[in-house]
Design an enzyme around this catalytic site. Structure first.
Site, mmCIF file in Angstrom:
data_model
loop_
_atom_site.group_PDB
_atom_site.id
_atom_site.type_symbol
_atom_site.label_atom_id
_atom_site.label_comp_id
_atom_site.label_asym_id
_atom_site.label_seq_id
_atom_site.Cartn_x
_atom_site.Cartn_y
_atom_site.Cartn_z
ATOM 1 N N THR A 1 78.252 -35.352 15.190
ATOM 2 C CA THR A 1 77.927 -36.863 15.053
ATOM 3 C C THR A 1 78.959 -37.670 14.338
ATOM 4 O OG1 THR A 1 76.858 -36.697 12.978
ATOM 5 C CG2 THR A 1 75.580 -36.233 14.972
ATOM 6 N N SER B 1 85.418 -41.465 16.068
ATOM 7 C CA SER B 1 86.679 -41.986 15.017
ATOM 8 C C SER B 1 86.756 -41.034 13.992
ATOM 9 C CB SER B 1 86.799 -43.340 14.751
ATOM 10 O OG SER B 1 85.657 -43.481 13.844
ATOM 11 N N GLY C 1 85.233 -36.902 12.716
ATOM 12 C CA GLY C 1 84.446 -36.484 13.681
ATOM 13 C C GLY C 1 85.313 -36.507 14.878
ATOM 14 N N TYR D 1 76.666 -44.980 -1.178
ATOM 15 C CA TYR D 1 77.449 -43.825 -0.710
ATOM 16 C C TYR D 1 77.220 -42.441 -1.388
ATOM 17 C CZ TYR D 1 81.347 -41.186 1.866
ATOM 18 O OH TYR D 1 82.334 -40.391 2.523
#
Length: 350
Positions: free
Chosen positions: A13, A17, A20, A157
């Site tokens: 997934t 860019s 990944g 995050y």
């Protein structure tokens, strides 16, 4: 190096860019079948073409919104329908939002958590269902060193990446209790990667986001993923700086907490360049599909070592200042919000 695995199937997934895409090309070069997932169909098709040129058995692009559980289940089903099994699943899709928590819109925070936590939950459920059925497989969850050593002004995050690390532990425990000795869950914790991540992140800090040195290449993370497939480990850091920060946070948590806050305010958010508020790629994908972000991640090893020494020295110096009481961190920064309003202004003028 991992030997070529004829017929091996990897699902990735966030494959359009960054890390990944680097993983997709690395696995393809070793003869793996690659199933590519991301929101951007055009970029996925380009990555698939590159993977085929690199020697992939087959490259199957599957546009997928990882916050949609049904879409992730369809991704897994398409992989099984096409290849009969899933040997490796890499949960990598992630977004971020910079700024003080109360200045990031609530819907943006929610989308970060949905993508970076629930996207991994849905991926893990789909992957492990297939792996339990076939009796083997490796799930790699890409977390981050900030999941171990958090920084300010990136709370959604950091929260998500800590949750990903906990998810890996819980899944390993479940598999052990069920007797699935050939199904592995690995957590990868990179330091700063040279990817488009920082430019595409949402930003409500009023300051330009700059990757905090040292910056490592995404190909380094891809090589780590390949090694985890060959020799699964519970957790694996990418880059010496990540391992150092994790260790120091464990040994001296109070000092590193303040030291990293000091470094974040000085080196991760620009002190000379302002930035307008932007939602970035959080709600919708942005155009582009580069592996690297142009942050000098390809510097020579010696350069990266110097950068590593610089950032670690800076963190240690900040901790020393805090511990010595000579210039308390709170006095040095007086809160990034007031610092930003005074120096930057809400209109971005310095």
């Amino acid at each position: 190096m991992v030997p070529q695995a004829e017929g091996g199937v990897v699902v990735i997934t966030g494959a359009s860019s960054g890390v990944g895409r680097a993983c997709a090309e690395a696995f393809a070069a070793r003869g793996w079948h690659v199933v590519l997932a991301a929101r951007r169909a055009e970029e996925l098709n380009e990555v698939a073409r590159r993977c085929r040129r690199r020697g992939a058995g087959r490259a199957l692009p599957v546009p997928t919104e990882v916050t949609d559980a049904a879409a992730v289940d369809r991704l897994a089903q398409e992989a099984v329908d096409a290849f009969g099994r899933i040997d490796v699943w890499i949960n990598n899709a992630a977004v971020a939002a910079f700024g003080a928590l109360d200045e990031i819109p609530a819907d943006v925070c929610r989308k970060v958590i949905d993508t970076d936590v629930m996207g991994y939950v849905y991926g893990a459920r789909a992957a492990l269902t297939a792996m339990r059925r076939q009796g083997s497989g490796t799930l790699i969850n890409v977390s981050s060193v900030v999941g171990v050593a958090p920084v300010p002004y990136n709370a959604p995050y950091a929260l998500a990446k800590a949750a990903v690390r906990s998810l890996g532990t819980s899944l390993r425990q479940e598999l052990w209790l069920e007797g699935h000795r050939d199904v592995h869950v690995c957590t990868m914790l990179p330091a700063t990667m040279d990817t488009p991540f920082f430019e595409s992140a949402a930003n409500y800090s009023g300051r330009k986001v700059i990757p905090m040195a040292p910056v490592y290449t995404p190909e380094r993370a891809a090589r780590k993923a390949l090694r985890l497939v060959r020799s699964p480990r519970r957790e694996a850091y990418v880059g010496p700086a990540a391992a150092f920060l994790a260790l120091q946070t464990k040994l001296t948590p109070r000092l590193m907490e303040k030291g990293l806050a000091y470094q974040m305010n000085r080196a991760h958010l620009s002190r000379t360049e302002s930035a307008p508020d932007t939602v970035g790629s959080v709600p919708h994908p942005l155009p582009g599909g580069a592996v690297r972000g142009g942050w000098a991640g390809g510097r020579r090893t010696a350069g990266r070592r110097l950068a590593t020494a610089a950032v670690l020295t800076g963190a240690a110096y900040a901790a020393f200042r805090v511990a010595g009481g000579r210039a308390p961190l709170s006095a040095a920064t007086q809160g990034s919000r007031r610092h930003r309003v005074r120096r930057c202004g809400r209109n971005g003028a310095w």
